[in-house]
Design an enzyme around this catalytic site. Structure first.
Site, PDB file in Angstrom:
ATOM      1  N   LYS A  13      52.860  41.226  43.236  1.00 41.12           N
ATOM      2  CA  LYS A  13      53.779  41.752  42.210  1.00 41.12           C
ATOM      3  C   LYS A  13      53.935  43.269  42.327  1.00 41.12           C
ATOM      4  O   LYS A  13      55.045  43.787  42.343  1.00 41.12           O
ATOM      5  CB  LYS A  13      53.274  41.401  40.798  1.00 41.12           C
ATOM      6  CG  LYS A  13      53.159  39.910  40.526  1.00 41.12           C
ATOM      7  CD  LYS A  13      52.713  39.633  39.089  1.00 41.12           C
ATOM      8  CE  LYS A  13      51.349  40.202  38.757  1.00 41.12           C
ATOM      9  NZ  LYS A  13      50.240  39.638  39.565  1.00 41.12           N
ATOM     10  N   ARG A  88      51.852  38.528  29.754  1.00 36.78           N
ATOM     11  CA  ARG A  88      50.744  37.850  30.424  1.00 36.78           C
ATOM     12  C   ARG A  88      50.326  36.598  29.660  1.00 36.78           C
ATOM     13  O   ARG A  88      49.404  35.905  30.067  1.00 36.78           O
ATOM     14  CB  ARG A  88      49.591  38.814  30.407  1.00 36.78           C
ATOM     15  CG  ARG A  88      48.745  39.262  31.557  1.00 36.78           C
ATOM     16  CD  ARG A  88      48.848  39.090  32.878  1.00 36.78           C
ATOM     17  NE  ARG A  88      47.789  39.620  33.701  1.00 36.78           N
ATOM     18  CZ  ARG A  88      47.906  40.685  34.462  1.00 36.78           C
ATOM     19  NH1 ARG A  88      48.982  41.421  34.451  1.00 36.78           N
ATOM     20  NH2 ARG A  88      46.924  41.020  35.253  1.00 36.78           N
ATOM     21  N   ARG A 127      42.531  44.167  49.147  1.00 38.23           N
ATOM     22  CA  ARG A 127      43.424  45.144  48.490  1.00 38.23           C
ATOM     23  C   ARG A 127      42.756  46.514  48.380  1.00 38.23           C
ATOM     24  O   ARG A 127      41.606  46.629  47.977  1.00 38.23           O
ATOM     25  CB  ARG A 127      43.805  44.655  47.091  1.00 38.23           C
ATOM     26  CG  ARG A 127      44.531  45.739  46.288  1.00 38.23           C
ATOM     27  CD  ARG A 127      45.370  45.198  45.172  1.00 38.23           C
ATOM     28  NE  ARG A 127      44.608  44.511  44.144  1.00 38.23           N
ATOM     29  CZ  ARG A 127      45.181  43.839  43.140  1.00 38.23           C
ATOM     30  NH1 ARG A 127      46.496  43.771  43.057  1.00 38.23           N
ATOM     31  NH2 ARG A 127      44.438  43.234  42.252  1.00 38.23           N
ATOM     32  N   ARG A 159      39.588  48.296  43.803  1.00 38.81           N
ATOM     33  CA  ARG A 159      39.485  48.147  42.349  1.00 38.81           C
ATOM     34  C   ARG A 159      38.210  47.406  41.979  1.00 38.81           C
ATOM     35  O   ARG A 159      37.848  46.437  42.624  1.00 38.81           O
ATOM     36  CB  ARG A 159      40.708  47.379  41.824  1.00 38.81           C
ATOM     37  CG  ARG A 159      41.931  48.241  41.686  1.00 38.81           C
ATOM     38  CD  ARG A 159      43.190  47.463  41.418  1.00 38.81           C
ATOM     39  NE  ARG A 159      43.038  46.400  40.425  1.00 38.81           N
ATOM     40  CZ  ARG A 159      44.057  45.661  39.988  1.00 38.81           C
ATOM     41  NH1 ARG A 159      45.283  45.881  40.449  1.00 38.81           N
ATOM     42  NH2 ARG A 159      43.865  44.714  39.104  1.00 38.81           N
ATOM     43  N   ARG A 170      39.462  36.086  36.822  1.00 43.68           N
ATOM     44  CA  ARG A 170      40.868  36.462  36.606  1.00 43.68           C
ATOM     45  C   ARG A 170      41.805  35.316  36.967  1.00 43.68           C
ATOM     46  O   ARG A 170      42.831  35.123  36.322  1.00 43.68           O
ATOM     47  CB  ARG A 170      41.209  37.719  37.410  1.00 43.68           C
ATOM     48  CG  ARG A 170      40.647  38.974  36.753  1.00 43.68           C
ATOM     49  CD  ARG A 170      40.602  40.139  37.702  1.00 43.68           C
ATOM     50  NE  ARG A 170      41.901  40.519  38.161  1.00 43.68           N
ATOM     51  CZ  ARG A 170      42.155  41.038  39.364  1.00 43.68           C
ATOM     52  NH1 ARG A 170      41.176  41.213  40.224  1.00 43.68           N
ATOM     53  NH2 ARG A 170      43.359  41.379  39.694  1.00 43.68           N
TER      54      ARG A 170
HETATM   55  P1  ADP Z   1      46.846  42.171  39.083  1.00 42.87           P
HETATM   56  O1  ADP Z   1      47.715  43.154  39.850  1.00 42.87           O
HETATM   57  O2  ADP Z   1      45.673  41.780  39.867  1.00 42.87           O
HETATM   58  O3  ADP Z   1      47.617  41.014  38.572  1.00 42.87           O
HETATM   59  P2  ADP Z   1      46.943  44.078  36.915  1.00 42.87           P
HETATM   60  O4  ADP Z   1      46.857  45.389  37.590  1.00 42.87           O
HETATM   61  O5  ADP Z   1      48.296  43.623  36.487  1.00 42.87           O
HETATM   62  O6  ADP Z   1      46.258  42.979  37.837  1.00 42.87           O
HETATM   63  O7  ADP Z   1      45.996  44.055  35.643  1.00 42.87           O
HETATM   64  C1  ADP Z   1      44.663  44.475  35.698  1.00 42.87           C
HETATM   65  C2  ADP Z   1      44.005  44.205  34.349  1.00 42.87           C
HETATM   66  O8  ADP Z   1      44.674  44.968  33.325  1.00 42.87           O
HETATM   67  C3  ADP Z   1      44.064  42.763  33.878  1.00 42.87           C
HETATM   68  O9  ADP Z   1      43.025  41.963  34.422  1.00 42.87           O
HETATM   69  C4  ADP Z   1      43.920  42.946  32.365  1.00 42.87           C
HETATM   70  O10 ADP Z   1      42.574  43.233  31.999  1.00 42.87           O
HETATM   71  C5  ADP Z   1      44.730  44.221  32.119  1.00 42.87           C
HETATM   72  N1  ADP Z   1      46.146  43.893  31.811  1.00 42.87           N
HETATM   73  C6  ADP Z   1      47.224  44.192  32.565  1.00 42.87           C
HETATM   74  N2  ADP Z   1      48.350  43.745  31.996  1.00 42.87           N
HETATM   75  C7  ADP Z   1      47.977  43.128  30.840  1.00 42.87           C
HETATM   76  C8  ADP Z   1      48.680  42.446  29.800  1.00 42.87           C
HETATM   77  N3  ADP Z   1      50.013  42.286  29.822  1.00 42.87           N
HETATM   78  N4  ADP Z   1      47.948  41.941  28.773  1.00 42.87           N
HETATM   79  C9  ADP Z   1      46.630  42.100  28.716  1.00 42.87           C
HETATM   80  N5  ADP Z   1      45.909  42.708  29.664  1.00 42.87           N
HETATM   81  C10 ADP Z   1      46.564  43.232  30.723  1.00 42.87           C
HETATM   82  P1  ADP Z   2      49.494  41.813  42.418  1.00 40.14           P
HETATM   83  O1  ADP Z   2      50.158  43.041  41.809  1.00 40.14           O
HETATM   84  O2  ADP Z   2      50.319  40.576  42.215  1.00 40.14           O
HETATM   85  O3  ADP Z   2      48.078  41.636  41.975  1.00 40.14           O
HETATM   86  P2  ADP Z   2      49.504  43.344  44.931  1.00 40.14           P
HETATM   87  O4  ADP Z   2      50.928  43.752  45.103  1.00 40.14           O
HETATM   88  O5  ADP Z   2      48.538  44.353  44.471  1.00 40.14           O
HETATM   89  O6  ADP Z   2      49.441  42.006  43.997  1.00 40.14           O
HETATM   90  O7  ADP Z   2      49.025  42.717  46.324  1.00 40.14           O
HETATM   91  C1  ADP Z   2      47.694  42.248  46.515  1.00 40.14           C
HETATM   92  C2  ADP Z   2      47.263  42.557  47.957  1.00 40.14           C
HETATM   93  O8  ADP Z   2      48.026  41.763  48.860  1.00 40.14           O
HETATM   94  C3  ADP Z   2      47.468  44.013  48.400  1.00 40.14           C
HETATM   95  O9  ADP Z   2      46.414  44.381  49.233  1.00 40.14           O
HETATM   96  C4  ADP Z   2      48.784  43.974  49.177  1.00 40.14           C
HETATM   97  O10 ADP Z   2      48.811  44.986  50.193  1.00 40.14           O
HETATM   98  C5  ADP Z   2      48.744  42.590  49.783  1.00 40.14           C
HETATM   99  N1  ADP Z   2      50.070  41.981  49.955  1.00 40.14           N
HETATM  100  C6  ADP Z   2      51.123  42.014  49.096  1.00 40.14           C
HETATM  101  N2  ADP Z   2      52.175  41.328  49.577  1.00 40.14           N
HETATM  102  C7  ADP Z   2      51.782  40.827  50.778  1.00 40.14           C
HETATM  103  C8  ADP Z   2      52.407  40.021  51.789  1.00 40.14           C
HETATM  104  N3  ADP Z   2      53.660  39.583  51.657  1.00 40.14           N
HETATM  105  N4  ADP Z   2      51.686  39.708  52.870  1.00 40.14           N
HETATM  106  C9  ADP Z   2      50.413  40.145  53.016  1.00 40.14           C
HETATM  107  N5  ADP Z   2      49.772  40.901  52.109  1.00 40.14           N
HETATM  108  C10 ADP Z   2      50.435  41.237  51.001  1.00 40.14           C
END
Ligand code: ADP
Ligand code: ADP
Length: 216
Positions: A13, A88, A127, A159, A170
């Protein structure tokens, strides 16, 4: 264009949000990024959020929603936005709908990034994020042998919540609380699924194709 990205942690995302928002000239609003900025800045919001984030739990809705309401009220979000990581759960989605309705607005589209569990775990395990510009990298897929950001030279970090134990939790939280959003937005008639496997650029192309019919 008012757009939401949904998908499990690691679906890509944040990565796609960078490109889609830039293509559409709209701000990318990532609740995870805003929370992390508050944690680094040592604000009260950051201190509160950290306890939930470290466990891999969601930050309470009222805190998250107030933060999003403030962000959506800023000038740059008046002509459109891309939300990454919010809503979420269904309660957040309902409040977002009401909030937008009060402003005479509605979401145009929700893109679901679809990837299987094995790929999600591989993506999260590798990541790395730039401490300076926030860009997202992957140790294996981007062949990162050093710990430096190719875009700005900043130091990369892993992270805390990408450790194996927390990742597992998660993913459970996603299944229980976030996955129901998919049928919620199917019922609203605004959900489109995008195959999020394959190279980043191909996923961006698929996402842009899915968005095109909704552009005014
Ligand atoms: P990921 O990229 O792995 O999906 P995020 O960076 O979006 O994770 O979120 C990291 C953490 O921040 C989540 O595990 C949660 O604790 C918090 N968080 C992010 N967005 C929300 C939301 N919309 N509601 C509640 N907690 C959130
Ligand atoms: P999210 O926000 O959904 O948690 P991220 O955008 O942070 O996901 O991506 C998670 C990990 O996967 C990062 O290390 C990113 O570089 C990698 N990644 C994202 N898209 C791709 C893809 N199409 N192919 C391979 N790796 C990817």
């Amino acid at each position: 264009m008012r757009l939401v990205l949904v998908g499990p942690p690691g679906a890509g995302k944040g990565t796609q949000a960078q490109y889609i928002a830039s293509n559409l000239s709209i701000p990318k609003i990532s609740t995870g990024d805003i929370f992390r900025a508050n944690v680094s800045g040592g604000t009260d919001l950051g201190k509160l959020a950290k306890t939930f984030m470290d466990r891999g739990d969601l930050v309470p809705d009222e805190v998250t929603i107030a933060m999003v309401r403030d962000r959506l009220s800023e000038d740059d979000a008046q002509d459109g936005f891309l939300l990454d990581g919010f809503p979420r759960n269904v309660a957040q989605a309902e409040i977002l709908r009401d909030m937008l309705k009060d402003w005479g607005l509605e979401l145009d589209l929700v893109l679901e990034l679809v990837v299987d569990d094995d790929e999600v775990v591989r993506r999260l395990a590798g990541r790395r994020t730039c401490s300076q510009c926030g860009r997202i990298w992957h140790v294996e897929f981007d062949d990162k042998k050093d710990d430096k950001c190719d875009a700005c030279g900043g130091a990369l970090f892993q992270r805390d919540d990408d450790k194996e134990e927390t990742v597992r939790h998660r993913l459970e939280v996603y299944q229980e609380q976030t996955a129901p959003l998919v049928s919620y937005y199917v019922d609203e008639g605004i959900l489109v699924g995008v195959d999020a496997t394959g190279p980043v650029e191909e996923v961006t192309q698929r996402a842009m194709e899915a968005i095109r019919p909704y552009l005014g």
